[in-house]
Design a protein around this motif. Structure first.
Motif, PDB file in Angstrom:
ATOM      1  N   UNK A 113       0.818  -1.226   0.000  1.00 56.91           N
ATOM      2  CA  UNK A 113       0.000   0.000   0.000  1.00 56.91           C
ATOM      3  C   UNK A 113       0.848   1.272   0.000  1.00 56.91           C
ATOM      4  N   UNK A 114       2.054   1.177  -0.553  1.00 61.16           N
ATOM      5  CA  UNK A 114       2.906   2.357  -0.739  1.00 61.16           C
ATOM      6  C   UNK A 114       3.364   2.384  -2.193  1.00 61.16           C
ATOM      7  N   UNK A 115       3.494   3.551  -2.768  1.00 61.62           N
ATOM      8  CA  UNK A 115       4.028   3.685  -4.133  1.00 61.62           C
ATOM      9  C   UNK A 115       5.307   4.507  -4.081  1.00 61.62           C
ATOM     10  N   UNK A 116       6.339   4.021  -4.813  1.00 59.15           N
ATOM     11  CA  UNK A 116       7.573   4.805  -4.931  1.00 59.15           C
ATOM     12  C   UNK A 116       7.761   5.194  -6.384  1.00 59.15           C
ATOM     13  N   UNK A 117       7.875   6.492  -6.608  1.00 59.35           N
ATOM     14  CA  UNK A 117       8.134   7.007  -7.952  1.00 59.35           C
ATOM     15  C   UNK A 117       8.850   8.344  -7.810  1.00 59.35           C
ATOM     16  N   UNK A 118       9.782   8.640  -8.707  1.00 57.91           N
ATOM     17  CA  UNK A 118      10.560   9.883  -8.678  1.00 57.91           C
ATOM     18  C   UNK A 118      11.171  10.132  -7.286  1.00 57.91           C
ATOM     19  N   UNK A 119      11.672   9.045  -6.685  1.00 59.60           N
ATOM     20  CA  UNK A 119      12.329   9.120  -5.367  1.00 59.60           C
ATOM     21  C   UNK A 119      11.417   9.660  -4.277  1.00 59.60           C
ATOM     22  N   UNK A 120      10.108   9.468  -4.471  1.00 59.73           N
ATOM     23  CA  UNK A 120       9.168   9.852  -3.406  1.00 59.73           C
ATOM     24  C   UNK A 120       8.313   8.649  -3.036  1.00 59.73           C
ATOM     25  N   UNK A 126     -12.988  -4.039  -2.967  1.00 58.10           N
ATOM     26  CA  UNK A 126     -12.090  -5.203  -3.061  1.00 58.10           C
ATOM     27  C   UNK A 126     -10.875  -5.098  -2.135  1.00 58.10           C
ATOM     28  N   UNK A 127     -10.617  -3.926  -1.599  1.00 59.20           N
ATOM     29  CA  UNK A 127      -9.501  -3.761  -0.650  1.00 59.20           C
ATOM     30  C   UNK A 127      -8.153  -3.513  -1.292  1.00 59.20           C
ATOM     31  N   UNK A 128      -8.121  -3.469  -2.635  1.00 54.44           N
ATOM     32  CA  UNK A 128      -6.835  -3.251  -3.313  1.00 54.44           C
ATOM     33  C   UNK A 128      -6.399  -1.793  -3.144  1.00 54.44           C
ATOM     34  N   UNK A 129      -5.099  -1.605  -2.851  1.00 59.23           N
ATOM     35  CA  UNK A 129      -4.563  -0.240  -2.798  1.00 59.23           C
ATOM     36  C   UNK A 129      -4.444   0.244  -4.234  1.00 59.23           C
ATOM     37  N   UNK A 130      -5.199   1.282  -4.610  1.00 61.71           N
ATOM     38  CA  UNK A 130      -5.311   1.581  -6.042  1.00 61.71           C
ATOM     39  C   UNK A 130      -4.995   3.026  -6.406  1.00 61.71           C
ATOM     40  N   UNK A 131      -4.878   3.928  -5.451  1.00 58.46           N
ATOM     41  CA  UNK A 131      -4.636   5.336  -5.790  1.00 58.46           C
ATOM     42  C   UNK A 131      -3.860   5.987  -4.638  1.00 58.46           C
ATOM     43  N   UNK A 132      -2.986   6.919  -4.971  1.00 57.37           N
ATOM     44  CA  UNK A 132      -2.266   7.583  -3.878  1.00 57.37           C
ATOM     45  C   UNK A 132      -3.201   8.609  -3.221  1.00 57.37           C
ATOM     46  N   UNK A 133      -2.944   8.868  -1.948  1.00 60.47           N
ATOM     47  CA  UNK A 133      -3.794   9.819  -1.226  1.00 60.47           C
ATOM     48  C   UNK A 133      -3.755  11.197  -1.904  1.00 60.47           C
ATOM     49  N   UNK A 134      -2.547  11.618  -2.340  1.00 62.98           N
ATOM     50  CA  UNK A 134      -2.411  12.932  -2.981  1.00 62.98           C
ATOM     51  C   UNK A 134      -3.202  13.015  -4.285  1.00 62.98           C
ATOM     52  N   UNK A 135      -3.184  11.916  -5.065  1.00 63.31           N
ATOM     53  CA  UNK A 135      -3.910  11.938  -6.342  1.00 63.31           C
ATOM     54  C   UNK A 135      -5.420  11.956  -6.078  1.00 63.31           C
ATOM     55  N   UNK A 140     -17.112   9.488  -4.070  1.00 68.38           N
ATOM     56  CA  UNK A 140     -17.264   9.194  -5.500  1.00 68.38           C
ATOM     57  C   UNK A 140     -16.060   8.402  -6.022  1.00 68.38           C
ATOM     58  N   UNK A 141     -14.916   8.517  -5.344  1.00 62.90           N
ATOM     59  CA  UNK A 141     -13.681   7.873  -5.824  1.00 62.90           C
ATOM     60  C   UNK A 141     -13.272   6.704  -4.927  1.00 62.90           C
ATOM     61  N   UNK A 142     -14.231   6.146  -4.163  1.00 58.62           N
ATOM     62  CA  UNK A 142     -13.833   5.141  -3.172  1.00 58.62           C
ATOM     63  C   UNK A 142     -13.605   3.756  -3.781  1.00 58.62           C
ATOM     64  N   UNK A 143     -13.950   3.584  -5.068  1.00 61.17           N
ATOM     65  CA  UNK A 143     -13.770   2.280  -5.705  1.00 61.17           C
ATOM     66  C   UNK A 143     -12.652   2.328  -6.735  1.00 61.17           C
ATOM     67  N   UNK A 144     -11.931   1.196  -6.879  1.00 56.52           N
ATOM     68  CA  UNK A 144     -10.929   1.116  -7.946  1.00 56.52           C
ATOM     69  C   UNK A 144     -11.678   1.026  -9.283  1.00 56.52           C
ATOM     70  N   UNK A 145     -10.971   1.187 -10.379  1.00 58.52           N
ATOM     71  CA  UNK A 145     -11.625   1.215 -11.702  1.00 58.52           C
ATOM     72  C   UNK A 145     -12.439  -0.044 -11.957  1.00 58.52           C
TER      73      UNK A 145
END
Ligand code: SF4
Ligand code: FES
Length: 259
Positions: A189-196, A206-215, A229-234
């Motif tokens: 449940x963490x994403x690493x990109x551009x050294x962040x 479904x419980x899948x980690x699907x979006x970053x909190x900032x996005x 409105x955005x609580x579900x993955x695609x």
């Protein structure tokens, strides 16, 4: 509407259609690396070359199809000798620039080119400077990364070469990169990109980690819609829409049969 000939086939397209779109509508394919339908043409990779003869002209020209307009009376060849030769030269240069890129190697070998005739650039990553990552980031309104430097020093980078503060970790740059040059790692449940590192939010179904909190927060802000409105993955969102439509159809049928 206007008519043109592509590989000897008469094609009718709307005025303002790009030649690449006209070629694809006609069922022909030309390779592209810097093109994305959601973005303005950029003309950077030069892989989409085709040979054209304009109405009333004797001479033909080799042009890039992605940023050339379809014109009335145009005659287009997508696999002529001049096209194949130019495309091969483009791939020869790309192969020297990114000898480690599987995408470039595959494209080159499809044209019988297994090794570049230029000395390979061993110090490079797999970036072909197509600009897709920067352009998609701009299109989404973040402008977190940019093209920096000139000539041989030109590269995609975050401002000041620091982890970009405006990045929301959406991952669009990594997804759109044709050579897979932007590392993105999703783990626990963490994403690493551009050294962040970004914390990810889980789909409430479904419980899948699907979006970053900032996005997620930026989508809520940009849309004016509630966070729910955005609580579900695609995937779950699509399946819920399909279920709702199905229920409506069944109810409509039942109501109609009672009338
Ligand atoms: S990192 Fe990828 S998308 Fe960005 S310019 Fe380089 S090749 Fe294109
Ligand atoms: S797709 Fe046309 S120049 Fe890259």
């Amino acid at each position: 509407m206007l008519n043109l000939d592509i590989n000897g086939r008469r094609v009718t397209v709307r005025k303002g259609t790009a030649l690449l779109a006209a070629i694809r509508e006609a069922g022909f394919e030309v390779p592209t690396l810097c093109h994305h339908e959601a973005l303005e043409p950029y003309g950077a990779c030069r892989l989409c070359v085709v040979e054209v003869r304009e109405e009333g002209r004797d001479k033909t020209r080799v042009v890039t199809a992605c940023n050339y307009p379809a014109k009335a009376g145009l005659q287009v060849e997508t696999e002529s000798e001049a096209v194949v030769e130019t495309r091969r030269e483009v791939l020869d240069l790309l192969l020297a620039r990114c000898p480690g890129s599987p995408v470039i190697r595959e494209l080159a070998s499809s044209m019988g080119l297994h090794r570049s005739s230029y000395p390979p650039d061993q110090n490079r990553d797999n970036c072909i400077l197509c600009g897709l990552c920067v352009r998609v980031c701009e299109k989404l309104g973040f402008t977190a990364i940019t093209m920096a430097g000139r000539g041989a020093e030109r590269e995609v980078a975050a401002p000041l070469k620091e982890p970009p503060p405006d990045c929301v970790g959406c991952g669009s740059c990594a997804r759109v990169c044709p050579t897979g040059n932007i590392p993105l790692v999703d783990r626990d449940a963490m994403r690493r990109i551009w050294d962040r590192d970004f914390e990810m939010v889980r789909c409430t179904s479904c419980g899948r980690a699907y979006i970053t909190r900032e996005y997620l927060e930026s989508r809520v802000e940009a849309s004016g819609l509630p966070a729910s409105h955005f609580e579900l993955c695609d995937e779950c969102s699509r399946s819920r829409t399909a279920q709702t439509m199905y229920r409506h159809m069944v109810l409509d049928d039942k109501e109609a049969s009672h009338e």
